[in-house]
Design a protein around this motif. Structure first.
Motif, PDB file in Angstrom:
ATOM      1  N   UNK A 147       6.475   6.388   2.875  1.00  0.00           N
ATOM      2  CA  UNK A 147       5.312   6.325   3.767  1.00  0.00           C
ATOM      3  C   UNK A 147       4.019   6.113   2.984  1.00  0.00           C
ATOM      4  N   UNK A 148       3.929   6.710   1.796  1.00  0.00           N
ATOM      5  CA  UNK A 148       2.752   6.521   0.943  1.00  0.00           C
ATOM      6  C   UNK A 148       2.608   5.056   0.565  1.00  0.00           C
ATOM      7  N   UNK A 149       3.728   4.435   0.202  1.00  0.00           N
ATOM      8  CA  UNK A 149       3.704   3.018  -0.164  1.00  0.00           C
ATOM      9  C   UNK A 149       3.262   2.170   1.027  1.00  0.00           C
ATOM     10  N   UNK A 150       3.859   2.434   2.187  1.00  0.00           N
ATOM     11  CA  UNK A 150       3.513   1.672   3.388  1.00  0.00           C
ATOM     12  C   UNK A 150       2.035   1.856   3.735  1.00  0.00           C
ATOM     13  N   UNK A 151       1.574   3.116   3.726  1.00  0.00           N
ATOM     14  CA  UNK A 151       0.188   3.393   4.075  1.00  0.00           C
ATOM     15  C   UNK A 151      -0.799   2.749   3.126  1.00  0.00           C
ATOM     16  N   UNK A 152      -0.613   3.019   1.833  1.00  0.00           N
ATOM     17  CA  UNK A 152      -1.545   2.482   0.831  1.00  0.00           C
ATOM     18  C   UNK A 152      -1.508   0.961   0.769  1.00  0.00           C
ATOM     19  N   UNK A 153      -0.306   0.412   0.694  1.00  0.00           N
ATOM     20  CA  UNK A 153      -0.165  -1.033   0.519  1.00  0.00           C
ATOM     21  C   UNK A 153      -0.789  -1.796   1.675  1.00  0.00           C
ATOM     22  N   UNK A 209       2.347  16.872  -5.706  1.00  0.00           N
ATOM     23  CA  UNK A 209       2.413  15.856  -4.662  1.00  0.00           C
ATOM     24  C   UNK A 209       1.472  14.699  -4.974  1.00  0.00           C
ATOM     25  N   UNK A 210       0.311  15.027  -5.567  1.00  0.00           N
ATOM     26  CA  UNK A 210      -0.636  13.987  -5.957  1.00  0.00           C
ATOM     27  C   UNK A 210      -0.052  13.059  -7.005  1.00  0.00           C
ATOM     28  N   UNK A 211       0.666  13.634  -7.987  1.00  0.00           N
ATOM     29  CA  UNK A 211       1.318  12.813  -9.016  1.00  0.00           C
ATOM     30  C   UNK A 211       2.317  11.861  -8.384  1.00  0.00           C
ATOM     31  N   UNK A 212       3.174  12.395  -7.511  1.00  0.00           N
ATOM     32  CA  UNK A 212       4.211  11.571  -6.903  1.00  0.00           C
ATOM     33  C   UNK A 212       3.598  10.493  -6.009  1.00  0.00           C
ATOM     34  N   UNK A 213       2.548  10.869  -5.277  1.00  0.00           N
ATOM     35  CA  UNK A 213       1.922   9.921  -4.371  1.00  0.00           C
ATOM     36  C   UNK A 213       1.270   8.768  -5.099  1.00  0.00           C
ATOM     37  N   UNK A 214       0.581   9.058  -6.201  1.00  0.00           N
ATOM     38  CA  UNK A 214      -0.082   7.999  -6.953  1.00  0.00           C
ATOM     39  C   UNK A 214       0.915   7.200  -7.798  1.00  0.00           C
ATOM     40  N   UNK A 215       1.932   7.884  -8.345  1.00  0.00           N
ATOM     41  CA  UNK A 215       2.877   7.192  -9.223  1.00  0.00           C
ATOM     42  C   UNK A 215       3.624   6.087  -8.501  1.00  0.00           C
ATOM     43  N   UNK A 216       4.013   6.318  -7.261  1.00  0.00           N
ATOM     44  CA  UNK A 216       4.785   5.330  -6.515  1.00  0.00           C
ATOM     45  C   UNK A 216       3.991   4.050  -6.278  1.00  0.00           C
ATOM     46  N   UNK A 217       2.645   4.142  -6.409  1.00  0.00           N
ATOM     47  CA  UNK A 217       1.813   2.954  -6.212  1.00  0.00           C
ATOM     48  C   UNK A 217       1.887   2.002  -7.408  1.00  0.00           C
ATOM     49  N   UNK A 218       2.284   2.521  -8.574  1.00  0.00           N
ATOM     50  CA  UNK A 218       2.335   1.677  -9.775  1.00  0.00           C
ATOM     51  C   UNK A 218       3.391   0.581  -9.632  1.00  0.00           C
ATOM     52  N   UNK A 219       4.681   0.931  -9.418  1.00  0.00           N
ATOM     53  CA  UNK A 219       5.666  -0.165  -9.249  1.00  0.00           C
ATOM     54  C   UNK A 219       5.407  -1.013  -8.014  1.00  0.00           C
ATOM     55  N   UNK A 220       4.835  -0.394  -6.966  1.00  0.00           N
ATOM     56  CA  UNK A 220       4.511  -1.171  -5.760  1.00  0.00           C
ATOM     57  C   UNK A 220       3.481  -2.246  -6.077  1.00  0.00           C
ATOM     58  N   UNK A 221       2.416  -1.854  -6.786  1.00  0.00           N
ATOM     59  CA  UNK A 221       1.376  -2.808  -7.143  1.00  0.00           C
ATOM     60  C   UNK A 221       1.875  -3.870  -8.105  1.00  0.00           C
ATOM     61  N   UNK A 222       2.679  -3.467  -9.094  1.00  0.00           N
ATOM     62  CA  UNK A 222       3.228  -4.427 -10.057  1.00  0.00           C
ATOM     63  C   UNK A 222       4.114  -5.436  -9.342  1.00  0.00           C
ATOM     64  N   UNK A 223       4.963  -4.938  -8.431  1.00  0.00           N
ATOM     65  CA  UNK A 223       5.842  -5.840  -7.680  1.00  0.00           C
ATOM     66  C   UNK A 223       5.059  -6.831  -6.837  1.00  0.00           C
ATOM     67  N   UNK A 224       4.003  -6.357  -6.171  1.00  0.00           N
ATOM     68  CA  UNK A 224       3.171  -7.243  -5.355  1.00  0.00           C
ATOM     69  C   UNK A 224       2.468  -8.280  -6.222  1.00  0.00           C
ATOM     70  N   UNK A 225       1.990  -7.841  -7.393  1.00  0.00           N
ATOM     71  CA  UNK A 225       1.295  -8.760  -8.292  1.00  0.00           C
ATOM     72  C   UNK A 225       2.242  -9.838  -8.799  1.00  0.00           C
TER      73      UNK A 225
END
Length: 283
Positions: free
Chosen positions: A66-72, A168-184
């Motif tokens: 859900x974090x990935x979906x929301x942020x992305x 929870x903050x670590x996990x929430x922000x960390x999942x954005x790294x591979x998401x952003x790299x994949x999108x890039x």
């Protein structure tokens, strides 16, 4: 709560500005990296493990998705559409949380709150105006992002109590790294990061951490039913920043839709407060 909402609004503005120079995926990856480092340091300071056994629990995995979906999708929304309209749609998140709590946690939702939820969704439709000439397809991205954030909030409620907000903050922000790299990598855009853009992303990380911590303090030290309605101040800050930095002027329909969303969501939160205090009966 107002400090958190102001910081979130500034964070959105900085990300939108940075995305004008580099790819959205690259911005998202750097934002996730910065937040991960900051919250990791906070965990080390409190001697909290980053690899807690509860990391692989179902609520945490659902929260990550859900974090990935929301942020992305929200980042895509604010970069491809106006900040004001995307921020207005985001205000419907508490209504979706109430809806999700009723469907997933069997929480009792009376007729009045169902009507408030429906009215809030009418406000969302006013903002996006599907089928009309003024319809902006990128607004759908904001809707998907809003649903993702609501799912994250619901999953957080079900998260194991032994996990701290820092973890929870670590996990929430960390999942954005591979998401952003994949999108890039998917977009195939070159990396052209100048000092100004790096400064914008760094400032966005600082604002994100401040906002997260301020929100946590507000929710843990204040009465939730009292502080929660102040979430809607984010829309005021967003509209001001959108006008000042991006020369956005929301039309009457967007402002009317935002007002309906805020009123319906505010009513729901206030009604929840009275219900918890026993001053009203569930209807």
């Amino acid at each position: 709560m107002m400090l958190a909402m102001a910081a979130f609004a500034v964070e959105d503005m900085l990300i939108k500005a940075a995305a004008g120079s580099v790819s959205t995926g690259f911005v998202l990856a750097l934002f996730g990296l910065g937040g991960t480092l900051v919250f990791s340091l906070l965990c080390f300071r409190q001697r909290e493990s980053l690899l807690h056994p509860a990391l692989l629990s179902t609520p945490i995995l659902i929260r990550a998705v859900c974090e990935v979906v929301g942020r992305l999708f929200f980042v895509l929304a604010i970069t491809l559409s106006s900040l004001s309209s995307a921020s207005t749609i985001l205000q419907a998140t508490p209504l979706v949380v109430v809806l999700g709590a009723a469907l997933l946690f069997n929480e009792q939702v009376g007729l009045r709150r169902w009507l408030a939820i429906v009215l809030g969704f009418v406000g969302v439709l006013l903002v996006i105006r599907p089928g009309l000439g003024s319809f902006e397809p990128a607004s759908i991205l904001a809707v998907i992002g809003m649903v993702g954030f609501a799912g994250r909030d619901l999953a957080t409620r079900a998260a194991p109590s032994e996990l701290s907000n820092r973890q929870l903050g670590v996990y929430g922000f960390f999942i954005l790294i591979p998401t952003g790299v994949g999108l890039h990598l998917y977009n195939g855009q070159p990396v052209l990061l100048d000092s100004a853009t790096a400064g914008l992303i760094g400032a966005a990380v600082v604002c994100g951490v401040v906002a997260y911590n301020a929100l946590t303090i507000a929710m843990r030290t204040g009465e939730v039913s009292v502080v929660a309605p102040f979430r809607y101040t984010r829309l005021i800050f967003a509209l001001i920043l959108a006008a000042l930095f991006f020369a956005e002027r929301p039309d009457v329909a967007t402002l009317a839709g935002g007002l309906i969303i805020v009123l319906s969501g505010g009513y729901t939160l206030i009604y929840n407060r009275k219900l918890a205090a026993g001053s009203v009966k569930p209807i």
